[in-house]
Design a protein around this motif. Structure first.
Motif, short mmCIF file in Angstrom:
data_model
loop_
_atom_site.label_atom_id
_atom_site.label_comp_id
_atom_site.label_asym_id
_atom_site.label_seq_id
_atom_site.Cartn_x
_atom_site.Cartn_y
_atom_site.Cartn_z
N TYR A 125 0.73 -34.28 18.27
CA TYR A 125 0.18 -33.83 19.55
C TYR A 125 1.26 -33.85 20.63
CZ TYR A 125 -4.46 -34.27 17.47
OH TYR A 125 -5.57 -34.13 16.67
N ARG A 126 1.46 -32.67 21.23
CA ARG A 126 2.47 -32.55 22.29
C ARG A 126 1.84 -32.30 23.66
NH1 ARG A 126 4.60 -28.99 18.31
NH2 ARG A 126 6.30 -29.97 17.17
N TYR A 127 0.73 -31.59 23.69
CA TYR A 127 0.19 -31.12 24.95
C TYR A 127 -1.23 -31.63 25.20
CZ TYR A 127 4.11 -27.96 24.24
OH TYR A 127 5.35 -27.45 23.99
N ALA A 128 -1.54 -31.82 26.48
CA ALA A 128 -2.86 -32.29 26.86
C ALA A 128 -3.95 -31.34 26.37
CB ALA A 128 -2.92 -32.45 28.38
N ASP A 129 -3.65 -30.06 26.36
CA ASP A 129 -4.64 -29.07 25.92
C ASP A 129 -5.01 -29.25 24.44
OD1 ASP A 129 -4.81 -27.96 28.40
OD2 ASP A 129 -3.50 -26.26 27.98
N LEU A 262 5.29 -36.58 36.78
CA LEU A 262 6.04 -36.11 37.95
C LEU A 262 6.15 -34.58 37.96
CD1 LEU A 262 8.91 -38.74 38.23
CD2 LEU A 262 7.06 -38.32 39.86
N VAL A 263 6.40 -33.99 36.80
CA VAL A 263 6.47 -32.53 36.73
C VAL A 263 5.14 -31.92 37.14
CG1 VAL A 263 6.65 -30.56 35.15
CG2 VAL A 263 8.31 -32.43 35.02
N SER A 264 4.04 -32.51 36.67
CA SER A 264 2.71 -32.01 37.01
C SER A 264 2.44 -32.13 38.50
CB SER A 264 1.65 -32.79 36.22
OG SER A 264 0.36 -32.40 36.60
N GLU A 265 2.87 -33.23 39.11
CA GLU A 265 2.61 -33.46 40.53
C GLU A 265 3.50 -32.62 41.44
OE1 GLU A 265 1.26 -38.17 40.19
OE2 GLU A 265 3.27 -37.63 40.87
N GLU A 270 6.06 -25.36 36.73
CA GLU A 270 7.09 -25.79 35.78
C GLU A 270 6.53 -25.75 34.37
OE1 GLU A 270 10.92 -27.25 34.80
OE2 GLU A 270 10.15 -26.64 36.75
N PRO A 271 7.32 -25.29 33.40
CA PRO A 271 6.83 -25.27 32.01
C PRO A 271 6.41 -26.67 31.55
CG PRO A 271 8.88 -24.04 32.22
CD PRO A 271 8.66 -24.73 33.53
N ALA A 272 5.40 -26.73 30.71
CA ALA A 272 4.89 -28.01 30.22
C ALA A 272 5.97 -28.79 29.50
CB ALA A 272 3.71 -27.76 29.28
N LEU A 278 -1.03 -36.85 29.62
CA LEU A 278 -1.88 -36.58 30.79
C LEU A 278 -3.31 -36.26 30.40
CD1 LEU A 278 0.54 -34.37 32.94
CD2 LEU A 278 0.33 -36.86 32.87
N ALA A 279 -3.61 -36.23 29.10
CA ALA A 279 -4.96 -35.90 28.65
C ALA A 279 -5.94 -37.00 29.03
CB ALA A 279 -4.97 -35.70 27.13
#
Length: 357
Positions: A125-129, A262-265, A270-272, A278-279
């Motif tokens: 699993y890499r991404y929250a989605d 930090l990238v999300s905020e 910005e690319p994931a 963050l899930a």
């Protein structure tokens, strides 16, 4: 740091970049007679940014091949023999790892060392989605088991599995500071404000004593294959494994989590950046620390240094990937934004040094 062994069986019979099927077929015929039942096919597994990983199949069976990246690399990096030996030694412990099958140091075969290992079914699993559909409860359970697995690794006594000569725990943290400075210097393509400042601060803050044990080197959720039962099926990508201070593994895992936050905020465009942490349901940083302390029995004294060093290490690794991409030494897609968070990591490293005094 490649991240998956899942996906459909290979269907292409032509050789993917970096893996000559004719040569590996001949090598396996001599090294493991009877292993291959039919014509080999392979595909490059996307997602990794360092060593190259391939899904190899003879139509009936599937394996994983790992080799160093294309182009020039640090002499101490991408050591296939170390990966092979570490994972092989851990098969006797409660740390889940794939079975090692064969190792090759004949550079006439693929141009570099490589090895063949068991293919494990599991999801990196890499991404929250990818985690959201599972729900918060399952996501929490997965993150709890991730921390528990890290603690299991750090409880392994190297001598008991034949790894007492695998590294030098004494002076490990100081050598790490110098190693990643060397990596950063060797990957120079641009000025990086904060790099020298962070390096100087780390040199001045190296602890006089530190813990000793097995260090994975890049422990994070997408370097653990999660099985259908939501339990870790295998820890993979041992290319940076050594003996040293295990707390650096925890610090790096948390650094990935901090970077994603930090990238999300700061910039939603910005690319994931591997934002699985963050899930909903995924353990918070404080919860991870508490679980790790309880499972490992270790204290996090002076942990701010480890966090600062983890930021410096990840910045150097990311800049190295950027350098190889610019010099056309990468294979596959997804390298276009390599190094984009290096300035953020250097800034984060300076702030992290002030923590856990």
């Amino acid at each position: 740091m490649e991240n998956t062994q899942t996906g459909a069986a290979p269907t292409r019979t032509q050789s993917p970049p970096g893996l000559d099927l004719d040569r590996i077929t001949d090598w396996l015929a001599g090294e493991r007679p009877g292993l291959v039942a039919g014509e080999l096919s392979a595909r490059l597994i996307e997602g990794g940014k360092s060593n190259l990983t391939y899904d190899l199949s003879d139509g009936e069976n599937q394996w994983i091949v790992r080799r160093a990246p294309l182009g020039e690399v640090m002499a101490t990096a991408h050591d296939m023999r170390r990966e092979y030996r570490m994972a092989g030694a851990l098969r006797t412990t409660d740390v889940p790892v794939p079975a090692m099958i064969a190792y090759c140091d004949d550079k006439d075969v693929l141009g570099t060392d490589f090895y063949l290992m068991e293919r494990i079914e599991g999801v990196p699993y890499r991404y929250a989605d990818e985690l959201r559909p599972l729900g918060a409860a399952r996501t929490r359970a997965i993150s709890v088991e991730l921390v528990r697995t890290l603690a299991k690794l750090h409880r392994v006594e190297p001598r008991e599995v034949g790894l007492n000569d695998f590294g030098r725990p004494e002076g490990f943290l100081g050598r790490q500071v110098k190693r990643w400075k060397t990596q950063l210097d060797a990957s120079y393509t641009r000025d990086l404000p904060g790099a020298d400042e962070l390096y100087t601060a780390l040199v001045a803050a190296v602890p006089t004593t530190s813990a000793a044990g097995i260090v994975h080197g890049d422990f994070r959720l997408d370097n653990v294959l999660v099985g259908a039962d939501d339990m870790p099926a295998a820890v993979i990508d041992w290319e940076l494994a050594t003996l040293g201070d295990p707390l650096l593994d925890l610090a790096l895992m948390l650094t990935y989590q901090r970077r994603a936050k930090l990238v999300s905020e700061r910039d939603s465009t910005e690319p994931a950046k591997y934002d699985a942490t963050l899930a909903p349901g995924y353990l918070t940083e404080q919860q991870i620390i508490e679980h790790y302390e309880a499972e490992s029995g270790r204290e996090l004294e002076g942990f701010g240094f480890h966090l600062g060093l983890a930021c410096f290490k990840l910045a150097a690794i990311s800049e190295g990937v950027r350098y190889r991409h610019i010099n056309r030494q990468t294979v596959g897609a997804g390298f276009e934004d390599s190094g984009s968070t290096v300035p953020l990591l250097l800034e984060l490293g300076l702030d992290s040094l002030k923590e856990h005094k």
